[in-house]
Design an enzyme around this catalytic site. Structure first.
Site, PDB file in Angstrom:
ATOM      1  N   GLY A  18       0.780  -1.205   0.288  1.00 44.23           N
ATOM      2  CA  GLY A  18      -0.288   0.103   0.030  1.00 44.23           C
ATOM      3  C   GLY A  18       0.629   1.242   0.291  1.00 44.23           C
ATOM      4  CB  THR A 187      16.935 -14.976  -6.222  1.00 46.35           C
ATOM      5  OG1 THR A 187      17.720 -15.606  -5.994  1.00 46.35           O
ATOM      6  CG2 THR A 187      17.382 -13.263  -5.691  1.00 46.35           C
ATOM      7  CB  THR A 190      11.671 -13.304  -5.790  1.00 45.61           C
ATOM      8  OG1 THR A 190      11.014 -12.461  -4.565  1.00 45.61           O
ATOM      9  CG2 THR A 190      11.378 -12.067  -6.908  1.00 45.61           C
ATOM     10  CE  LYS A 222      20.317 -17.400  -8.150  1.00 41.90           C
ATOM     11  NZ  LYS A 222      20.173 -17.568  -6.749  1.00 41.90           N
ATOM     12  CB  CYS A 379     -14.457   9.725  17.691  1.00 47.16           C
ATOM     13  SG  CYS A 379     -15.678   8.860  17.567  1.00 47.16           S
ATOM     14  CG  HIS A 513     -12.621   9.376  13.373  1.00 42.73           C
ATOM     15  ND1 HIS A 513     -11.733   8.857  14.912  1.00 42.73           N
ATOM     16  CD2 HIS A 513     -13.404   9.102  13.454  1.00 42.73           C
ATOM     17  CE1 HIS A 513     -12.263   8.476  15.257  1.00 42.73           C
ATOM     18  NE2 HIS A 513     -13.567   8.806  14.897  1.00 42.73           N
ATOM     19  CD  GLU A 515      -7.990  10.091  13.479  1.00 41.55           C
ATOM     20  OE1 GLU A 515      -8.877  11.210  14.349  1.00 41.55           O
ATOM     21  OE2 GLU A 515      -8.202   9.202  13.959  1.00 41.55           O
TER      22      GLU A 515
HETATM   23  N1  GLN Z   1     -17.961   4.082  20.055  1.00 47.56           N
HETATM   24  C1  GLN Z   1     -18.374   4.937  20.181  1.00 47.56           C
HETATM   25  C2  GLN Z   1     -19.776   6.048  18.926  1.00 47.56           C
HETATM   26  O1  GLN Z   1     -20.161   4.895  18.493  1.00 47.56           O
HETATM   27  C3  GLN Z   1     -17.037   5.661  19.592  1.00 47.56           C
HETATM   28  C4  GLN Z   1     -16.828   5.732  18.455  1.00 47.56           C
HETATM   29  C5  GLN Z   1     -14.983   6.348  17.585  1.00 47.56           C
HETATM   30  O2  GLN Z   1     -14.378   6.123  18.623  1.00 47.56           O
HETATM   31  N2  GLN Z   1     -14.912   5.639  16.384  1.00 47.56           N
HETATM   32  O3  GLN Z   1     -19.663   6.725  18.966  1.00 47.56           O
END
Ligand code: GLN
Length: 541
Positions: A18, A187, A190, A222, A379, A513, A515
């Protein structure tokens, strides 16, 4: 015309396919091409949303509300292109689509089979991307040789055959293990893996060879000889010290040049200055801050992939290295949090599900609040901070979340109704669990004069959500009296989105979230600000 690059993996899993795909995407972008990356996962779940993070790492959520593979996070972090639902498909979803169509009568008269019906459905997923970018990179999950991968390999074989060699490239990621006793790189695995691919009609043109040790010219020769590949197309992929170095190291080994050569395109030098700058900052930080992540899936750091990266981005922006100390939340149920948290510069309680570890997270929030340590609750981490405030400031002793069972004082409760655009989404206790949370990008309004509005520099934000429970607005007034400010709400004012304490240097909880949207070249403002607060705290000690 769109060119397609199919990326398969051989020998073992966890080769960083990835990441390699994402890095190649970034390299093609650096040459001025547009790219789109997508992932086909051979497992039977319709999406990874119901899987434990221990099974599959983090669930990455897109703006359009899909719960997807964490590799889509890499794609977004490396290319900046927001991922969408149609960038990830699983065997489960392919079968769901085909079977729904069978029931509708779309195939009347026919016997439904893996070939052509399942393979056609896979091809349709790939074809949908035609015309959307100069390069479409399609990563096939799993390892060549797995039973589950076969329909996907057959589909990419057919697809490549249909569009022709000029538009299709097969890139295989393999492992060259180092055998210490022999003092040699081997190798043979592979060779076997390439043979396996050839047996299903796919001839890889580029091999990306993961190795702990430098690969000599003889060894490349190789592999080239036995795998029927140009010497230069055997690309060494040694471990990098930072994932953001991968585009640079792969470029130095000629990966993008080989791709360009395969398609007969002009080989102009890519502009890699963005990556050079990032790597320089990662490698030469001016200091270090220590952040505790108090969570539940702490022994598989892939569970918090985007979070780890977003913290790193916050560090890059502030020129510091972020040392993450993972702490299993449940230890606080028996031991004093101070023993674990006294030496950290910031505490982060991430997203999470279920009761295990919840009490420990509540205590982590309490510790951060009382000791004025920067606290970032994401969250579940926001929900637990609110429960701390309810229990220990507002005197609601039994305050809890209905996620943990029935309770009379559910300060956090099941969300049964919410606005999505101009529609209403409704959920009940007995709704299916898969794909039914409040998912994807939703707008929120931040109150002016709050710290969070200041950090964003705007009142209107869009962030990605993934939750089933929410803070009960009936408790807002009593909590605000205790100093917990509800600084952000959904635009209709019904769902609390962010909280903060006025008299604390940095205590912010968010129901979404952040992040997921942070990138090394565009770090999320909340992470930049959190790390800055952690630096300030570290200077006080
Ligand atoms: N478990 C909690 C909810 O469903 C928080 C979810 C989370 O942290 N993504 O609201």
């Amino acid at each position: 015309m769109t060119k397609f690059i199919f990326i398969t993996g051989g020998v073992v899993s966890s080769l960083g396919k990835g990441l390699g795909s994402a890095a190649l995407g970034a390299l093609l972008q650096a040459r001025g091409y547009s790219v789109r990356l997508c992932k086909m996962d051979p497992y039977l779940n319709v999406d990874p949303g119901t899987m434990s993070p221990y099974q599959h790492g983090e669930v990455y959520v897109t703006d359009d509300g899909a719960e997807t593979d964490l590799d889509l996070g890499h794609y977004e972090r490396f290319t900046g292109r927001p991922a969408v639902q149609m960038d990830n498909i699983t065997t489960g979803r392919i079968y769901t689509n085909v079977l729904a169509r069978e029931r509708r009568g779309d195939y009347l008269g026919a016997t439904i089979q893996v070939i052509p019906h399942i393979t056609d459905e896979i091809k349709a997923f790939i074809k949908e991307k035609d015309g959307t970018a100069d390069f479409v990179l399609v990563e096939i999950g799993g390892t060549v040789g797995d039973i589950e991968s076969l329909p996907f390999l057959e589909a990419i074989r057919q697809f490549g055959n249909e569009i022709g060699r000029e538009r299709a490239l097969y890139l295989h990621v393999t492992l060259l293990p180092y055998i210490a006793a022999a003092g040699e790189i081997k190798t043979k695995p592979t060779q076997h893996s390439v043979k396996e691919l050839m047996s299903v009609g796919i001839r890889p043109r580029i091999l990306l060879c993961r190795s702990d040790m430098p690969i000599s010219d003889d060894e490349r020769d190789k592999i080239a000889l036995f795998c029927n590949i140009d010497h230069d197309a055997v690309v060494p992929a040694l471990n990098a010290s930072s994932i953001y170095e991968v585009p640079l190291t792969y470029h130095n080994e000629g990966l993008d040049t080989q791709v360009i050569k395969h398609f007969g395109l002009e080989d102009k030098a890519p502009d890699l200055s963005v990556w050079e700058k990032i790597v320089q900052r990662v490698k030469e930080p001016e200091g270090t801050v220590k952040i505790a992540i108090v969570g539940k899936y702490t022994n598989l750091t892939d569970s918090y992939k985007s979070l780890n990266e977003a913290l790193c981005h916050g560090g890059i922006a502030n020129n510091v290295k972020v040392d993450i100390k993972f702490i299993e939340a449940s230890v606080f149920e028996k031991e004093d949090p101070a023993a674990y948290l006294h030496d950290v510069d910031g505490i982060l309680v991430p997203g999470g599900f279920g009761e295990r570890g919840a009490e420990g997270k509540i205590l982590a929030a309490k510790f951060a609040r009382e000791t004025k340590t920067p606290y970032f609750g994401i969250c579940f981490g926001m929900q637990m901070a609110v429960i701390d405030a309810a229990r220990h400031l507002a005197g609601i002793k039994d305050a809890s979340s209905s996620e943990f069972g029935e309770c009379d004082t559910a300060v956090v409760g099941l969300m049964t109704e919410w606005a999505k655009g101009d529609k209403k989404e409704k959920r009940g206790e007995d709704t299916d669990l898969g794909g039914t949370m409040r998912l994807g990008a939703y707008p929120a309004k931040l109150k002016s004069g709050t710290k969070i509005a200041d950090i964003y520099g705007t009142a209107d934000i869009h962030e990605r959500h993934r939750h089933r429970y929410e803070v009960n607005t009936n408790y807002v007034e009593s909590l605000e009296k205790e100093g917990l400010v509800f600084s952000g709400m959904s635009p209709d004012g019904l769902l609390p989105e962010t909280v903060e304490y006025k008299d604390h240097p940095w205590f912010i909880g968010v129901q979404y979230h952040p992040e997921l949207k942070s990138k090394p070249f565009d770090p999320h403002p909340l992470f930049v600000s959190f790390i800055k607060a952690a630096i300030e705290k570290s200077r006080l000690v």
